[in-house]
Design an enzyme around this catalytic site. Structure first.
Site, mmCIF file in Angstrom:
data_model
loop_
_atom_site.group_PDB
_atom_site.id
_atom_site.type_symbol
_atom_site.label_atom_id
_atom_site.label_comp_id
_atom_site.label_asym_id
_atom_site.label_seq_id
_atom_site.Cartn_x
_atom_site.Cartn_y
_atom_site.Cartn_z
ATOM 1 N N CYS A 115 8.019 -8.652 -13.800
ATOM 2 C CA CYS A 115 8.829 -7.504 -14.233
ATOM 3 C C CYS A 115 10.251 -7.731 -13.720
ATOM 4 C CB CYS A 115 8.243 -6.176 -13.755
ATOM 5 S SG CYS A 115 8.060 -6.039 -11.980
ATOM 6 N N CYS B 296 -3.056 -11.787 -9.597
ATOM 7 C CA CYS B 296 -2.271 -10.863 -8.754
ATOM 8 C C CYS B 296 -2.497 -9.479 -9.340
ATOM 9 C CB CYS B 296 -0.791 -11.245 -8.815
ATOM 10 S SG CYS B 296 -0.435 -12.866 -8.118
ATOM 11 N N ALA B 297 -3.618 -8.888 -9.010
ATOM 12 C CA ALA B 297 -4.147 -7.794 -9.829
ATOM 13 C C ALA B 297 -3.731 -6.386 -9.418
ATOM 14 C CB ALA B 297 -5.668 -7.874 -9.840
ATOM 15 N N ALA B 298 -3.425 -6.174 -8.145
ATOM 16 C CA ALA B 298 -3.238 -4.797 -7.675
ATOM 17 C C ALA B 298 -1.948 -4.186 -8.222
ATOM 18 C CB ALA B 298 -3.221 -4.786 -6.148
ATOM 19 N N PRO B 299 -1.998 -2.912 -8.605
ATOM 20 C CA PRO B 299 -3.091 -1.938 -8.505
ATOM 21 C C PRO B 299 -4.087 -1.937 -9.669
ATOM 22 C CG PRO B 299 -1.120 -0.837 -9.282
ATOM 23 C CD PRO B 299 -0.741 -2.284 -9.081
ATOM 24 N N GLY B 300 -4.008 -2.926 -10.546
ATOM 25 C CA GLY B 300 -5.073 -3.058 -11.534
ATOM 26 C C GLY B 300 -4.735 -2.578 -12.934
ATOM 27 N N ASP C 159 -6.174 -10.112 -5.221
ATOM 28 C CA ASP C 159 -4.852 -9.772 -4.680
ATOM 29 C C ASP C 159 -4.879 -10.097 -3.202
ATOM 30 O OD1 ASP C 159 -2.357 -7.981 -5.961
ATOM 31 O OD2 ASP C 159 -2.411 -8.055 -3.759
ATOM 32 N N ASP D 154 -5.686 -15.194 -1.317
ATOM 33 C CA ASP D 154 -4.420 -15.794 -1.712
ATOM 34 C C ASP D 154 -4.711 -16.645 -2.953
ATOM 35 O OD1 ASP D 154 -2.179 -17.315 -2.121
ATOM 36 O OD2 ASP D 154 -1.890 -17.835 -0.011
#
Ligand SMILES: C[S@@+](CC[C@H](N)C(=O)[O-])C[C@H]1O[C@@H](n2cnc3c(N)ncnc32)[C@H](O)[C@@H]1O
Length: 265
Positions: free
Chosen positions: A203, A83-87, A105, A131
């Protein structure tokens, strides 16, 4: 808080140049820098050159936690950032190690920012819109040494920076997001090689998205071991956690980290 891109220059060199330019800042942890006064980061020396990124101190724990002691099974480390964005964390991983990183993402608009951020920092990953919970649509069948699952969550840990989170979320969101997190964990776990590690993080300060999520996962997966992990990091408690002695300023987001290992190393 900022994170210096140690591929470009050392944190101390960056601080020296900023202090010469009249910018007051102090070091935190290995690569972190806290500015004495807030200012537009795009105007700081080195922004366009990729000297640094904006990243909260708690989020800066992800790359060191996943990479600490992780060895490649093959010639190069194979990592998945699911789940990379925004990196932010993809970049941190690449700043620390030479690795083949697949950054996924599900959100096509957000994933463009991964490309932009890596480009500015001079880093490279394979980037795909997918996904992560449906590996049959994107996985090539080669196991990963390490997986970062920075899962979608209520973001309850970032209320000090985004107070509107309290109004944007509903009670039922916690259960719905916990279900998505469980689905992602379940789908990604088999993609790890034996002895490989998955870092699960959110988070969030809610146990349903942290400790309880991981306890339920461990109850279902007897081959999974929980390695020493920070668990719930709450603002103001940095420095008290044994696994993060002096690496975190007190002003950081609420976060949860669990480092899971698949079977014996
Ligand atoms: C907490 S953010 C990731 C932040 C990022 N790791 C960073 O450090 O910059 C969670 C991300 O998960 C993505 N996401 C949500 N569900 C997903 C899924 N099923 N597969 C892949 N990505 C997903 C969201 O679009 C969002 O960008």
């Amino acid at each position: 808080m900022l994170r210096v891109n140690e591929r470009r220059l050392s944190r101390d060199e960056c601080l020296r140049r900023w202090i010469q330019a009249g910018i007051d800042a102090e070091p935190i942890g290995r690569s972190g820098v806290q500015l004495a006064r807030s200012q537009p980061v795009t105007r700081l020396p080195g922004f366009a050159e990729g000297w640094f990124s904006v990243q909260d101190g708690a989020a800066q724990q992800a790359a060191p936690l996943l990479l600490g002691g992780l060895e490649p099974a093959g010639p190069r480390l194979r990592l998945l950032d699911a789940c990379a964005a925004p990196g932010g964390k993809t970049a941190h991983l690449l700043e620390w190690v030479d690795a083949d990183v697949l950054a996924l993402d599900v959100d096509a608009a957000r994933i463009r920012r991964v490309q932009e951020n890596l480009g500015r920092l001079g880093l490279q990953a394979r980037i795909e819109v997918a996904d992560a919970a449906e590996p049959t649509t994107w996985w090539d069948g080669q196991a990963f040494d390490g997986i970062l699952l920075d899962a979608p969550c209520t973001a309850s840990g970032i209320v000090r920076r985004h107070p509107d989170v309290r109004w944007l979320r509903r009670d039922r969101d916690v259960a719905a997001l916990a279900q998505q997190q469980a689905r992602l964990l379940q789908a990604l776990w088999p993609l790890l090689r034996p002895g490989g590690r998955l870092l699960y993080c959110t988070c969030s300060v809610f146990k349903a998205e942290g400790q309880e999520q991981v306890q339920a996962f461990l109850a279902r997966h007897k081959e999974a071991q929980l390695l020493p992990s920070p668990g719930h990091l709450l603002p103001g408690q940095a420095g008290r956690h044994p696994s993060l002695p002096d690496n975190l300023g007190r002003e950081h987001d609420g976060f949860f980290y669990a480092l899971l290992q698949r079977g014996a190393p």
